[in-house]
Write a protein that holds these residues in place. Structure first.
Motif, PDB file in Angstrom:
ATOM      1  N   SER A  38       2.018  12.073   2.830  1.00 35.08           N
ATOM      2  CA  SER A  38       1.020  11.040   2.546  1.00 35.08           C
ATOM      3  C   SER A  38       1.477   9.676   3.037  1.00 35.08           C
ATOM      4  N   VAL A  39       2.772   9.395   2.864  1.00 32.67           N
ATOM      5  CA  VAL A  39       3.309   8.106   3.310  1.00 32.67           C
ATOM      6  C   VAL A  39       3.256   8.012   4.833  1.00 32.67           C
ATOM      7  N   PRO A  69       0.813  -1.233   0.000  1.00 38.64           N
ATOM      8  CA  PRO A  69       0.000   0.000   0.000  1.00 38.64           C
ATOM      9  C   PRO A  69       0.839   1.272   0.000  1.00 38.64           C
ATOM     10  N   ILE A  70       1.986   1.238   0.685  1.00 36.77           N
ATOM     11  CA  ILE A  70       2.884   2.394   0.689  1.00 36.77           C
ATOM     12  C   ILE A  70       3.439   2.621  -0.714  1.00 36.77           C
ATOM     13  N   ARG A 103      -3.953  13.226   8.763  1.00 34.33           N
ATOM     14  CA  ARG A 103      -4.501  13.492   7.433  1.00 34.33           C
ATOM     15  C   ARG A 103      -5.153  14.862   7.384  1.00 34.33           C
ATOM     16  N   CYS A 115       6.440  13.192  -1.120  1.00 34.59           N
ATOM     17  CA  CYS A 115       5.637  11.998  -0.833  1.00 34.59           C
ATOM     18  C   CYS A 115       5.524  11.700   0.662  1.00 34.59           C
ATOM     19  N   ARG A 142       2.074   1.776  -3.623  1.00 34.86           N
ATOM     20  CA  ARG A 142       1.023   2.294  -4.501  1.00 34.86           C
ATOM     21  C   ARG A 142       0.801   3.787  -4.266  1.00 34.86           C
ATOM     22  N   LEU A 143       0.789   4.181  -3.010  1.00 40.50           N
ATOM     23  CA  LEU A 143       0.582   5.595  -2.692  1.00 40.50           C
ATOM     24  C   LEU A 143       1.752   6.440  -3.176  1.00 40.50           C
ATOM     25  N   ALA A 180       1.590   6.922  -6.946  1.00 43.15           N
ATOM     26  CA  ALA A 180       0.581   7.906  -7.344  1.00 43.15           C
ATOM     27  C   ALA A 180       1.069   9.330  -7.081  1.00 43.15           C
ATOM     28  N   GLU A 181       1.714   9.550  -5.930  1.00 41.35           N
ATOM     29  CA  GLU A 181       2.237  10.878  -5.625  1.00 41.35           C
ATOM     30  C   GLU A 181       3.353  11.253  -6.594  1.00 41.35           C
ATOM     31  N   ARG A 236      -0.259   7.195   5.830  1.00 43.20           N
ATOM     32  CA  ARG A 236      -0.571   5.795   5.509  1.00 43.20           C
ATOM     33  C   ARG A 236       0.132   4.838   6.467  1.00 43.20           C
TER      34      ARG A 236
END
Length: 304
Positions: A220-221, A177-178, A293, A217, A180-181, A184-185, A224
């Motif tokens: 956001s990381v 998941p990290i 967040r 990044c 993928r995020l 995207a960033e 997450r």
């Protein structure tokens, strides 16, 4: 000449001090925002208590978590034993307190492993694109296609049941998941003007990724990762419950629930207090992640 050197030195020090002061002020603003929210404040307080409990466990516990007293087995909560005793007469409160060290160790080791792996895979895939992106993301998709607990069980079964192997297994399943995020960033930032300017100045891809993309990044990381810690704790407890994580007599919360489930009808405290410990820490990470967040939301930051 000396005056010019002093002027240049003072301007350089002022330039380097300004970003540091800005970063400190930003951190203070974020912490203030988190403490103003009751839910985020609850998460911070619980995690602070977890850290303090782990540090001062011998002073807080009051009993040896491994000491057996067969004359005082399955004793209910009392002044002598706040959370009662287990089937071997061991103090449950002391075992939960010392178990916080195991939980904190799992959280720390998984975080420092999963974060860099996810960032590396995601930023490399997002920056280079093409075949590199396809290969890295297909590997990520393979890991994501399995439930984390099931995949962790498979790795632990291959490596052998132990706490260290459980940490390795959780780390191997928690990074997708990290990644993928981060991908995207990275795809959002790679076409920015400052990235193009860095390329024109001859900066290498590694330098661009490390200096320009990774810092963008990180917020956001970080969010997450914080939210993922609840899943990590539950996975570690699940492995311990199944006998594949920390091995007896280690006071791991999931393993404590596993040994106490045989007596839970008459001795409810055996599973209730370890379960509440898992619940509180998992909930704290979820609430803190939600608060982060909101705190790192650009709309919220402009309001501040």
């Amino acid at each position: 000449m000396s005056m010019s050197h002093q002027t240049a030195r003072s301007s350089t020090s002022a330039t380097t001090a300004r970003p540091r002061s800005q970063s400190v002020q930003t951190a203070i603003n974020i912490l203030t925002f988190l403490l103003k929210s009751p839910t985020s404040a609850f998460g911070i307080v619980v995690l602070a208590l977890l850290i303090l409990t782990a540090i001062f466990a011998p002073l807080i516990a009051g009993h040896d978590p491994y000491m057996q007293n067969l004359e005082n087995t399955l004793s209910p909560p009392s002044a002598a034993h706040f959370f009662g005793t287990d089937e071997l007469g061991r103090d449950i409160f002391a075992r939960i307190v010392h178990g916080s060290r195991i939980t904190l160790t799992i959280i720390f080791l998984v975080t420092i492993t999963v974060g860099p792996i996810g960032l590396f895979v995601g930023t490399v895939a997002g920056y280079f694109g093409g075949k590199t992106d396809v290969v890295l993301m297909r590997v990520t998709d393979i890991f994501l296609s399995f439930p984390s607990l099931i995949l962790s069980l498979a790795f632990v079964a291959a490596l052998g049941p132990s706490l260290n192997n459980a940490i390795i297994a959780i780390s191997l399943t928690a990074w997708p998941p990290i990644a993928r995020l981060a991908r995207a960033e990275t795809m959002t930032f790679r076409g920015a003007d400052y990235i193009s300017a860095a390329r024109l100045q001859g900066a290498s891809p590694a330098r661009i990724i490390w200096k320009s993309i990774v810092p963008m990044c990180l917020p956001s990381v970080l969010i997450r990762l914080t939210l993922n810690m609840a899943t990590v704790i539950l996975t570690a407890a699940g492995l311990g419950f199944l006998g594949l994580g920390a091995q007896p007599p280690m006071p791991e919360w999931g393993a404590m629930i596993a040994t106490g489930r045989r007596y839970m009808i008459d001795s409810w405290w055996l599973v209730t207090f370890p379960g509440l410990a898992i619940l509180c820490v998992s909930l704290a990470f979820n609430l803190l992640g939600d608060g982060l967040r909101d705190a790192l939301d650009p709309k919220q930051m402009t309001k501040r």
